[in-house]
Design a protein around this motif. Structure first.
Motif, PDB file in Angstrom:
ATOM      1  N   UNK A   1       1.338 -12.803 -65.468  1.00  0.00           N
ATOM      2  CA  UNK A   1       0.741 -11.946 -66.490  1.00  0.00           C
ATOM      3  C   UNK A   1       1.519 -12.033 -67.807  1.00  0.00           C
ATOM      4  N   UNK A   2       2.843 -12.105 -67.701  1.00  0.00           N
ATOM      5  CA  UNK A   2       3.676 -12.251 -68.904  1.00  0.00           C
ATOM      6  C   UNK A   2       3.347 -13.552 -69.620  1.00  0.00           C
ATOM      7  N   UNK A   3       3.238 -14.635 -68.872  1.00  0.00           N
ATOM      8  CA  UNK A   3       2.907 -15.926 -69.487  1.00  0.00           C
ATOM      9  C   UNK A   3       1.545 -15.864 -70.178  1.00  0.00           C
ATOM     10  N   UNK A   4       0.573 -15.262 -69.527  1.00  0.00           N
ATOM     11  CA  UNK A   4      -0.759 -15.148 -70.114  1.00  0.00           C
ATOM     12  C   UNK A   4      -0.737 -14.283 -71.372  1.00  0.00           C
ATOM     13  N   UNK A   5       0.027 -13.197 -71.338  1.00  0.00           N
ATOM     14  CA  UNK A   5       0.119 -12.312 -72.505  1.00  0.00           C
ATOM     15  C   UNK A   5       0.791 -13.010 -73.679  1.00  0.00           C
ATOM     16  N   UNK A   6       1.796 -13.838 -73.392  1.00  0.00           N
ATOM     17  CA  UNK A   6       2.460 -14.597 -74.460  1.00  0.00           C
ATOM     18  C   UNK A   6       1.477 -15.543 -75.149  1.00  0.00           C
ATOM     19  N   UNK A   7       0.592 -16.158 -74.375  1.00  0.00           N
ATOM     20  CA  UNK A   7      -0.379 -17.080 -74.960  1.00  0.00           C
ATOM     21  C   UNK A   7      -1.383 -16.354 -75.846  1.00  0.00           C
TER      22      UNK A   7
END
Length: 255
Positions: free
Chosen positions: A242-248
């Motif tokens: 979820x963190x990776x997706x939010x960063x994108x």
């Protein structure tokens, strides 16, 4: 106080305009996946940790407060090292923070409150700016254990933006007056600008909620150490994704 943990609803009502300003104007918080939040029962929100001052828990609790009445406000857990500091202790209790331990999580869930947990603990708060948003190993978390035993939904949450509010450049030993803190942070503004340097920077935030699940969806056995470690590893991977997706979706932290 309005409960045994020190919550002060009148104080929170007065603070509401400030929290609204931080959410909509200062940090420009974008919320994704709100439809994933269970509305019918208490749950445990499991999020990544960002910095010693728990802006992450306060903002997450503020956003989730829109889903219920004031008396059922979501409570966020803070580590002993933060909860025990005299300059923070009283204020944190008034805004809904509770010392992180299994007993407190159980009391809150059994009373119908949802809980926000940060299983990275102080290890998550002490990451350097270079390692931001890379989750450290989850500790054995009392709130997760309490949720699993009660078949309370676990909701993974990826939180991006809070680590830029106080970019951690270095760690130094705290002075005697702050004994108990794991470290004193060095940021671009603190301690260079003294108390003003403790003000957070206006980075853009994204908070992303994932699909909820419970022990009924898992091969979980109470008090089985291997089973518990497997669950902690699984939810850590979900939060990291979820963190990776939010960063994108966020892109730049500053525009």
């Amino acid at each position: 106080p309005d409960d045994d943990f020190g919550l002060d609803l009148q104080f929170l009502t007065r603070l509401e305009p400030v929290l609204d300003f931080l959410q909509t104007q200062y940090w420009r918080v974008r919320v994704e996946g709100m439809e994933q939040i269970p509305l019918s029962s208490p749950c445990v929100f499991v999020a990544n940790r960002s910095g010693l001052i728990p802006y992450d828990g306060l903002m997450l609790a503020h956003i989730l407060s829109r889903f219920g009445d004031a008396e059922s406000r979501v409570r966020f857990l803070v580590s002993d090292s933060v909860a025990s500091q005299p300059f923070l202790q009283g204020w944190l209790a008034r805004v809904g923070a509770v010392r992180a331990c299994r007993e407190n999580a159980e009391r809150l869930l059994d009373s119908g409150f949802s809980v926000i947990a940060f299983p990275e603990g102080d290890g998550g708060a002490s990451k350097s700016f270079r390692d931001r948003y890379t989750l450290v190993r989850f500790s054995r978390d009392g709130a997760i254990q309490a949720a699993l035993e009660r078949e309370v939904p676990l909701v993974p949450v990826g939180l991006v933006g809070a680590e830029e509010t106080h970019p951690l450049l270095a760690r130094i030993s705290p002075p005697p007056a702050l004994a108990g803190l794991p470290f004193l942070p060095v940021t671009p503004t603190f301690p260079l600008f003294g108390a003003l340097g403790a003000l957070p920077l206006p980075a853009r935030w994204v908070i992303r909620f994932g699909t909820s699940w419970s022990s009924g969806d898992l091969e979980f056995k109470a008090e089985d150490e291997v089973s518990l470690m497997r669950v902690h590893a699984e939810i850590r991977e979900r939060v990291q994704a979820l963190v990776r997706a939010a960063l994108k979706t966020r892109g730049s932290a500053w525009r």
